[in-house]
Design an enzyme around this catalytic site. Structure first.
Site: not given
Ligand code: BGC
Length: 756
Positions: A303
């Protein structure tokens, strides 16, 4: 330089030859996707790997956000963009997120393919969560349809639009089980139940990826956030998760496993600490479970900065440590912390990790690019983007999904549906004349300019003679009651009031958690004040999580739970309000009476002292019942369904056998409608304490007035299993209770025994 050019030419020639073989049709060469990498793409990947420098390999494992590309026509912006393009030319990135639009994607891709040394295409990812341009209901809402085919079709539309805009890969579906509505991200998932969650996970993967993610209307999907992110303590995002291995296996893992079985291309590791080892550095889940047990062959992305954050978690002393921990645990691509690029080369040179670990990760990423067909077709046709987005067909499907997502929570004395010929209808509340908030969380690219709000939806549904009046009454938040007077003036003129209240777009989603679950601001006072004048009131709720609406549920005659429905919100709500669509949604998550009951879910243990009214020393509260406000699986219809004649095919079944449970469902009302018939099971005595009920099947059936259908479910012994003390999945002999009914709280009961 000459050498580089020659290699590039060889590469192009080679690609053309392989392409020709593939185009020649069946019988001539294996499909690189369907052979799982045994064909030409595997050869290509090995060939590339041999030629890649360590830095180039690490670039393939690095993802950067395109947020900082500046399109302005100024010297500074041009300089910034040029610096950005130079990183692509220098093969410092293998992937981007947050870049979209065919022209822009093609521009970056061209630099990667035509100007970098090895010409490896970039993979572009984006959070296409519930639509790209055409915004569908939030995933929690869509799940209320209990209609996996419909959910698949919605995901397929999202894929079609996003792929046309140059996106290859969506960071969806989010398949985290969530039992705490304080957590803002309940909106993004399928609710509290592992069985329903698994069905929806597979449905969404099928929709995004289709048969072949290389197709011009499909994406690669990503099951996230691995894992147990929804178990955040106190419902506070990013917080610690401490769950037993049994709960992990029984509750949190099944939707991820279903995603693997459906062929999902990628996984995302979660932000949270999981029983002491942060998920992004957790070899148990990332390697032992995901790779060794489930045989997952795609790649895992971290993530956003979750690798860098291992330092804050306190398990890495430095960014270099965090990079080493994550890659060895099984995270292949680094989203935005850039520690792989910065530190892994030195980790290898110093012998702390082997280059084979890097090669394995690079191989997985290149394989995904091959699976997407990017080596053959790196660009998108810019014409297509405008043609496929927000088409009438996509909007029609969005309306269909939106109305199927609505749950009728209460309908006293059949107040609903309203007549289209009422003299005056008052449409009140801060969400009535509002197109933006019903888009909900993660609706980034959708332009709410084209959306339909409830006021417009009501206006377009009623007769020409009907007067539709509007007043806002109050804001979503704050203490200002000055708008109440106007709302009351309008309400007093009306034959019925539609009062649209709830949460705004930014009240749920990532990092948007709440400690209270009531209507925000003075909205609950608005409901009370309007209700007090005696005009029939229908409350239309919009929200990204279950709300505690005890007062409203007790006093207001009709309540529709509409969540955040997206583009076609207003039409869908009007379809239900005026009876053009008979509501059939059922809740995928329990509604608590108040926040003090949280976490509350149907799939709980019995305890040694289950709550009993006549005994003080049982598992209950002094000030609130233990039952929910609305249970899992609950939802009403404009007709009534009767359940009768439960049959269990055998009183005893042998180990490995099957049992069929059925019941007759009848439409006893005057309207046709869909019913979601649910099957629950309980293992009466087991070697580990079993939950009181588990969903094991459901069917969405349609019945005309007076029609009856026998609905059957066949369960195999394996469907009845549990994780025993040795953490083995086994079905133990003994008595089982089963229910077929309209929710987790009701149903006809039967029994059978699994013999030794
Ligand atoms: C979120 C993810 C997301 C990623 C990219 C993160 O902060 O937890 O779910 O896919 O950002 O945008």
């Amino acid at each position: 330089m000459q050498e580089v050019k020659t290699q590039r030419q060889v590469e192009i020639l080679w690609a053309v030859l392989v392409g020709a073989v593939l185009w020649a049709g069946p019988g001539l060469g294996a499909d690189p996707v369907r052979t799982g990498g045994d064909g030409e793409s595997a050869v290509r990947i090995e060939n590339l790997l041999e030629r890649m420098t360590l830095e180039e390999k690490l670039s393939q494992l690095t993802q950067r956000s395109g947020d900082d590309i500046d399109d302005a026509d100024t010297p500074e912006a041009r300089q910034k963009t040029e610096a950005f393009l130079a990183t692509i030319r220098g093969a410092q990135m293998g992937s981007f997120l947050n870049v979209h639009g065919a022209e822009r994607v093609n521009r970056l891709q061209r630099v990667a393919v035509e100007e970098s040394r090895l010409g490896i295409p970039l993979i572009f990812g984006l959070d296409v969560i519930h639509g790209y341009k055409t915004i569908f209901p939030i995933p929690l809402a869509e799940t209320c349809s209990w209609d996996p085919d419909l959910v698949t079709r919605a995901a397929a539309v999202a894929a079609t639009e996003a792929r046309a805009a140059g996106i290859h890969w969506t960071f969806a579906p989010m398949v985290d089980i969530a039992r705490d509505p304080r957590w803002g991200r309940v909106a993004e998932g399928a609710g509290e139940d592992p069985y329903l969650g698994a069905v929806m996970a597979a449905a969404r993967v099928r929709g995004f990826q289709g048969e072949d993610p290389a197709a011009a209307d499909r994406l690669l999907a990503c099951a996230k956030h691995f894992c147990a992110y929804g178990g955040a303590e106190a419902g506070r995002d990013y917080n610690t998760v401490d769950v037993s291995e049994r709960t992990l296996r029984e509750v949190y893992l099944p939707p991820f496993k279903a995603a693997v079985d459906a062929g999902v291309g990628t996984f995302m590791s979660a932000f949270n600490d999981l029983n002491g080892i942060p998920a992004t550095a957790n070899p148990f889940i990332l390697t032992e479970v995901l790779r060794q047990k489930w045989g997952f062959e795609g790649f895992v992305v971290s993530d956003w900065d979750s690798i860098g954050e291992l330092v804050q978690h306190g398990i890495a002393a430095s960014p270099a440590d965090s990079a080493r921990l994550a890659i060895t645990a099984g995270v292949d691509m680094d989203m935005c912390s850039f520690v792989y690029r910065a530190h892994l080369a030195e980790e290898i040179r110093s012998g702390r990790i082997s280059e084979t670990v890097i090669d394995r990760a690079v191989r997985r990423v290149l394989k995904a690019k091959a699976r997407l067909g990017l080596f053959e077709h790196p660009y998108v046709d810019p014409q297509r983007e405008a043609q496929v987005c927000l088409t009438p067909e996509h909007l029609a499907l969005a309306r269909e999904v939106a109305r199927s997502s609505i749950v009728l929570l209460k309908n006293h004395d059949d107040l609903l549906p309203l007549g289209k010929d009422l003299g005056t209808i008052a449409v009140l509340g801060p969400l009535a004349d509002n197109r933006k908030d019903p888009f909900g969380t993660w609706a980034g690219i959708g332009g709410w300019g084209e959306a339909v709000d409830v006021l417009a939806g009501v206006r377009s549904a009623v007769s020409k003679e009907t007067r539709v009046l509007h007043a806002k009454g109050c804001e979503l938040e704050g203490n200002d009651r000055s708008g109440f007077v106007e709302a009351l003036t309008v309400a007093k003129q009306a034959d019925a009031v539609v009062l649209v209240v709830g949460e705004g777009q930014a009240m749920s989603g990532e990092a948007h958690c709440r400690t209270s679950l009531g209507l925000p601001g003075v909205q609950r006072d608005l409901v009370e004040t309007v209700h007090a004048i005696g005009v029939p009131v229908v409350v239309v709720l919009m929200n990204g999580r279950p709300l505690s609406i005890g007062w409203t549920a007790e006093h207001v005659p009709a309540i529709l739970e509409t969540w955040h429905l997206g583009n076609e919100c207003g039409h869908a709500v009007a379809d239900v309000l005026f009876g053009d669509f008979n509501p059939s949604g059922k809740l995928p998550i329990t509604f608590p009476r108040n926040v003090g009951q949280v976490p509350i879910y149907y799939y709980h243990k019995n305890t040694g002292r289950p709550p009993a009214d006549n005994d003080g020393f049982t598992s209950k509260y002094l000030d609130t019942p233990t039952t929910p406000l609305f249970p899992f699986g609950y939802g009403l219809s404009y007709t009534t369904f009767g359940y009768a004649d439960l049959e269990v095919s055998a009183r005893k079944i042998p180990p490995g056998g099957e049992v069929t449970i059925s019941a007759v469902v009848a439409n006893k009302g005057k309207r046709p409608g869909h019913e979601i018939v649910q099957l629950y099971v309980r293992d009466v005595v087991a070697s580990v304490s079993p939950p009181v009920k588990r969903l094991r099947g459901f069917r969405r059936i349609f019945l005309a007035p007076g029609e009856t259908k026998r609905v059957s479910f066949t369960l195999a012994c394996a469907d009845l299993g549990l994780y025993n003390a040795e953490m083995k999945y086994v079905t133990e002999p003994g008595e089982f209770r089963v229910w077929i009914g309209p929710s987790s709280a009701e149903g006809l009961e039967g029994r059978f025994e699994v013999t030794k």
